[in-house]
Design a protein around this motif. Sequence first.
Motif, PDB file in Angstrom:
ATOM      1  N   ASP A 113       0.575  -1.132  -0.072  1.00 35.68           N
ATOM      2  CA  ASP A 113       0.502   0.190  -0.127  1.00 35.68           C
ATOM      3  C   ASP A 113       1.112   0.974   0.138  1.00 35.68           C
ATOM      4  OD1 ASP A 113      -2.702  -1.436   0.147  1.00 35.68           O
ATOM      5  OD2 ASP A 113      -2.935  -1.103   1.950  1.00 35.68           O
ATOM      6  N   PHE A 114       1.921   1.145   0.135  1.00 34.98           N
ATOM      7  CA  PHE A 114       3.026   2.177   0.638  1.00 34.98           C
ATOM      8  C   PHE A 114       3.905   2.288  -0.816  1.00 34.98           C
ATOM      9  CE2 PHE A 114       1.900   0.805   4.450  1.00 34.98           C
ATOM     10  CZ  PHE A 114       0.892   1.431   5.429  1.00 34.98           C
ATOM     11  N   VAL A 115       3.705   1.962  -2.214  1.00 33.63           N
ATOM     12  CA  VAL A 115       4.925   1.668  -3.370  1.00 33.63           C
ATOM     13  C   VAL A 115       4.229   2.890  -4.182  1.00 33.63           C
ATOM     14  CG1 VAL A 115       5.172   0.460  -4.804  1.00 33.63           C
ATOM     15  CG2 VAL A 115       5.509  -0.526  -3.141  1.00 33.63           C
ATOM     16  N   LYS A 116       2.767   2.661  -4.655  1.00 33.97           N
ATOM     17  CA  LYS A 116       2.912   3.613  -5.509  1.00 33.97           C
ATOM     18  C   LYS A 116       2.627   5.603  -5.389  1.00 33.97           C
ATOM     19  CE  LYS A 116      -1.118   4.239  -9.804  1.00 33.97           C
ATOM     20  NZ  LYS A 116      -1.915   3.261  -9.938  1.00 33.97           N
ATOM     21  N   PRO A 117       3.293   5.915  -6.070  1.00 31.58           N
ATOM     22  CA  PRO A 117       3.144   7.554  -5.657  1.00 31.58           C
ATOM     23  C   PRO A 117       1.877   7.827  -6.599  1.00 31.58           C
ATOM     24  CG  PRO A 117       4.381   7.288  -7.895  1.00 31.58           C
ATOM     25  CD  PRO A 117       4.225   5.846  -7.228  1.00 31.58           C
ATOM     26  N   ALA A 118       1.362   9.486  -5.865  1.00 31.90           N
ATOM     27  CA  ALA A 118       0.104  10.084  -6.481  1.00 31.90           C
ATOM     28  C   ALA A 118       0.894  11.092  -8.004  1.00 31.90           C
ATOM     29  CB  ALA A 118      -1.041  10.690  -5.755  1.00 31.90           C
ATOM     30  N   PRO A 119      -0.176  10.319  -8.127  1.00 32.31           N
ATOM     31  CA  PRO A 119       0.171  12.058 -10.147  1.00 32.31           C
ATOM     32  C   PRO A 119       0.098  13.163  -9.468  1.00 32.31           C
ATOM     33  CG  PRO A 119      -1.818  10.379 -10.560  1.00 32.31           C
ATOM     34  CD  PRO A 119      -1.532  10.393  -9.244  1.00 32.31           C
ATOM     35  N   PHE A 120       0.670  14.412  -9.751  1.00 35.11           N
ATOM     36  CA  PHE A 120       1.218  15.764  -9.478  1.00 35.11           C
ATOM     37  C   PHE A 120       1.542  15.998 -10.628  1.00 35.11           C
ATOM     38  CE2 PHE A 120       4.753  14.551  -7.345  1.00 35.11           C
ATOM     39  CZ  PHE A 120       5.564  16.047  -6.852  1.00 35.11           C
ATOM     40  N   SER A 121       1.629  17.808 -10.559  1.00 37.77           N
ATOM     41  CA  SER A 121       2.304  18.106 -11.659  1.00 37.77           C
ATOM     42  C   SER A 121       3.334  18.563 -12.007  1.00 37.77           C
ATOM     43  CB  SER A 121       1.831  19.553 -11.263  1.00 37.77           C
ATOM     44  OG  SER A 121       2.162  20.106 -10.366  1.00 37.77           O
ATOM     45  N   GLY A 122       4.383  18.337 -10.208  1.00 39.32           N
ATOM     46  CA  GLY A 122       6.122  18.172 -10.412  1.00 39.32           C
ATOM     47  C   GLY A 122       6.238  16.156 -10.457  1.00 39.32           C
ATOM     48  N   SER A 123       5.482  15.545 -11.175  1.00 42.71           N
ATOM     49  CA  SER A 123       6.317  14.423 -11.135  1.00 42.71           C
ATOM     50  C   SER A 123       7.105  14.448 -12.517  1.00 42.71           C
ATOM     51  CB  SER A 123       4.961  13.618 -11.521  1.00 42.71           C
ATOM     52  OG  SER A 123       4.427  12.928 -10.912  1.00 42.71           O
ATOM     53  N   GLU A 124       7.508  15.211 -13.174  1.00 42.65           N
ATOM     54  CA  GLU A 124       8.498  15.144 -14.263  1.00 42.65           C
ATOM     55  C   GLU A 124       9.928  15.288 -13.581  1.00 42.65           C
ATOM     56  OE1 GLU A 124       9.667  16.746 -18.788  1.00 42.65           O
ATOM     57  OE2 GLU A 124       7.848  16.253 -18.154  1.00 42.65           O
ATOM     58  N   GLU A 125       9.559  17.057 -13.429  1.00 45.77           N
ATOM     59  CA  GLU A 125      11.018  17.150 -12.577  1.00 45.77           C
ATOM     60  C   GLU A 125      11.083  17.029 -11.154  1.00 45.77           C
ATOM     61  OE1 GLU A 125      11.664  21.713 -10.190  1.00 45.77           O
ATOM     62  OE2 GLU A 125       9.982  20.940 -11.239  1.00 45.77           O
ATOM     63  N   VAL A 126      10.092  15.909 -11.176  1.00 42.23           N
ATOM     64  CA  VAL A 126      11.059  15.131  -9.724  1.00 42.23           C
ATOM     65  C   VAL A 126      12.015  13.945 -10.786  1.00 42.23           C
ATOM     66  CG1 VAL A 126      10.695  13.295  -7.660  1.00 42.23           C
ATOM     67  CG2 VAL A 126       9.176  15.957  -7.660  1.00 42.23           C
ATOM     68  N   LEU A 127      11.071  13.289 -11.150  1.00 40.13           N
ATOM     69  CA  LEU A 127      12.244  11.851 -11.790  1.00 40.13           C
ATOM     70  C   LEU A 127      13.214  12.644 -12.450  1.00 40.13           C
ATOM     71  CD1 LEU A 127       8.841  10.290 -13.336  1.00 40.13           C
ATOM     72  CD2 LEU A 127      10.779   9.980 -11.765  1.00 40.13           C
ATOM     73  N   ASN A 128      13.428  13.760 -13.317  1.00 39.82           N
ATOM     74  CA  ASN A 128      14.376  14.463 -13.646  1.00 39.82           C
ATOM     75  C   ASN A 128      15.209  14.922 -12.276  1.00 39.82           C
ATOM     76  OD1 ASN A 128      13.778  14.353 -16.362  1.00 39.82           O
ATOM     77  ND2 ASN A 128      13.252  16.478 -16.274  1.00 39.82           N
ATOM     78  N   LEU A 129      14.903  15.004 -11.732  1.00 42.00           N
ATOM     79  CA  LEU A 129      16.481  15.126  -9.914  1.00 42.00           C
ATOM     80  C   LEU A 129      16.633  14.216  -9.898  1.00 42.00           C
ATOM     81  CD1 LEU A 129      16.535  17.367  -7.698  1.00 42.00           C
ATOM     82  CD2 LEU A 129      15.245  16.599  -6.679  1.00 42.00           C
ATOM     83  N   ILE A 130      15.966  12.912  -9.461  1.00 41.30           N
ATOM     84  CA  ILE A 130      16.155  11.320  -9.778  1.00 41.30           C
ATOM     85  C   ILE A 130      17.144  11.365 -10.218  1.00 41.30           C
ATOM     86  CG2 ILE A 130      15.665   8.776  -8.740  1.00 41.30           C
ATOM     87  CD1 ILE A 130      12.750  10.296  -8.003  1.00 41.30           C
ATOM     88  N   ASN A 131      17.230  11.538 -11.633  1.00 40.82           N
ATOM     89  CA  ASN A 131      18.102  10.194 -12.282  1.00 40.82           C
ATOM     90  C   ASN A 131      19.347  11.439 -12.589  1.00 40.82           C
ATOM     91  OD1 ASN A 131      16.638   8.859 -13.457  1.00 40.82           O
ATOM     92  ND2 ASN A 131      15.485  10.594 -14.842  1.00 40.82           N
ATOM     93  N   SER A 132      19.184  12.855 -12.576  1.00 41.79           N
ATOM     94  CA  SER A 132      20.529  13.772 -12.178  1.00 41.79           C
ATOM     95  C   SER A 132      21.334  13.436 -11.318  1.00 41.79           C
ATOM     96  CB  SER A 132      19.497  15.614 -12.771  1.00 41.79           C
ATOM     97  OG  SER A 132      19.272  15.308 -10.756  1.00 41.79           O
ATOM     98  N   LYS A 133      21.048  12.851  -9.959  1.00 41.69           N
ATOM     99  CA  LYS A 133      21.359  12.957  -8.526  1.00 41.69           C
ATOM    100  C   LYS A 133      22.067  11.653  -9.192  1.00 41.69           C
ATOM    101  CE  LYS A 133      19.630  16.189  -5.781  1.00 41.69           C
ATOM    102  NZ  LYS A 133      20.964  17.213  -5.299  1.00 41.69           N
ATOM    103  N   ASN A 134      21.004  11.119  -9.979  1.00 39.58           N
ATOM    104  CA  ASN A 134      22.119   8.997  -9.938  1.00 39.58           C
ATOM    105  C   ASN A 134      21.733   8.350  -8.466  1.00 39.58           C
ATOM    106  OD1 ASN A 134      23.387   9.120 -12.342  1.00 39.58           O
ATOM    107  ND2 ASN A 134      25.230  10.528 -11.756  1.00 39.58           N
ATOM    108  N   LEU A 135      20.791   9.102  -8.120  1.00 39.40           N
ATOM    109  CA  LEU A 135      20.030   8.174  -6.473  1.00 39.40           C
ATOM    110  C   LEU A 135      20.160   6.605  -7.088  1.00 39.40           C
ATOM    111  CD1 LEU A 135      17.526  10.394  -5.890  1.00 39.40           C
ATOM    112  CD2 LEU A 135      19.520  10.005  -5.323  1.00 39.40           C
ATOM    113  N   ALA A 136      20.123   5.657  -7.992  1.00 41.73           N
ATOM    114  CA  ALA A 136      19.857   4.407  -8.103  1.00 41.73           C
ATOM    115  C   ALA A 136      21.440   3.640  -7.734  1.00 41.73           C
ATOM    116  CB  ALA A 136      19.922   3.838  -9.579  1.00 41.73           C
ATOM    117  N   THR A 137      22.368   4.318  -8.102  1.00 43.51           N
ATOM    118  CA  THR A 137      23.544   4.482  -7.173  1.00 43.51           C
ATOM    119  C   THR A 137      24.468   4.676  -5.746  1.00 43.51           C
ATOM    120  OG1 THR A 137      24.672   6.144  -7.848  1.00 43.51           O
ATOM    121  CG2 THR A 137      23.965   4.767  -9.283  1.00 43.51           C
TER     122      THR A 137
END
Length: 325
Positions: A113-137
Motif C-alpha cells: 500500500d505504500f509503494v505507488k506514488p500519486a501523480p502531480f504536476s511536479g512528477s516530471e521534475e522529480v524524475l529528472n531530479l532523481i536521474n540527475s543525482k544518480n540516486l540509483a547508485t
Amino acid sequence: MRTFFIKHVTKFSYSNTVIDGANLIRLHPINDEYQKVISHFISVTNNPYVETFNDFYNNRVGTFLITEPHDELTITSDVEVIIYDKIFPEDTVDATTQWEELKTKKYDADIIDFVKPAPFSGSEEVLNLINSKNLATKTPYKVVLELCDYVYNNFKYTKGVTNVDSTLDEVWELKAGVCQDFTNILLQMVRMAGIPARYVSGYICPAEDNTRGLGATHAWIEAYIPFYGWFGVDPTNNAIANGNHVRLAVGRSYADCSPVKGVFKRKVESDLFVNVEISSTKTKEAIEVPPNTFTGSKTNNSYQRNLDRIQHQQQQVQQNQQQQQ
C-alpha cells in the motif's frame, strides 16, 4: 529514553446547534518497543462513550456519537509516554543488493500500500531530479536523507497559505506550506525513487528553539529501508525522527491518519481551535480554550487568497525590476 506529557485540545465551535455528531479520532499514541504509553485519558463534550478498535494499519481508533443538540465540541487528550531512541541503519550492504531486496519486498502485504506514488504536476521534475543525482547508485537510506534535505531547502515553511484540502499540485506550485505539505511532497518523491514510504502523524517534542511544528499535531514520513525496516525522517526540520517524535498513526496519506474527523446533522459553519502543549514534567500550564464566539475565521485560511497575494507581490517585484532596467 525520554518521558513526555502531552495535552492536545481540539475544539469545534458551530454557528448554530447541531445534532447526531458522529466522530472518529486517532489520538491514541502507538504503543510498541520504541514508544511506551504510560497513561492516556480522553475527555469529550457531553461525556459520550468512546469505543475503540484497531484499523487496517493497526492504529488505535476511537469513535463516539453525540445525539443531543450542541453548538461546540471539545476533545481533550492527555498522554504520558516514554520514547526510546532507535538504532539508525548501519547501511553496510551494497546499494545494488538493497535495491534488489526492495523489488522483492514491494508486493508484501505490509508494504504494497505504500509503494505507488500519486501523480502531480511536479512528477516530471522529480524524475529528472532523481536521474540527475544518480540516486540509483546510492543506498535507499542515503536517497531518503538526500530527498528530505531537498524538500527542506526548496520549500518555505509558511503557516496559513495551505490547509488540509490543499492538493499536491498547489503545494508544488507554491513551494511553501507546513509540516503536512512537506510530508506529502517527500512521500511522493521517495515513492517515485522506488522506496516504499508511509505517512506518519504525531507530535514533535521541543529539542531546540527553532523546532518547527510545535503547538499542533506534526507529520513526517517513514521509508522502508532493506534489512532494517521503517525509518522515519522529518522534512519540516530536516531531521531523523527519533527521540523527540511521538507517533499517533501511520497510513498511505493524511486521510488514513487525521487526528479528528466527523459528521453531524444541520447546515452550519464552524471554527476550529487546536492547541498542543508538551512538557517533560507532569506540571503543565492549562490550555485556555476560547468560548464559542463563532466568527467564521476559517475563511481567513484560504489558500487561493494567499496565493493571489503572493502572485501580486511577485508581479510588483517584476514590475520594479523592469522599471529599474
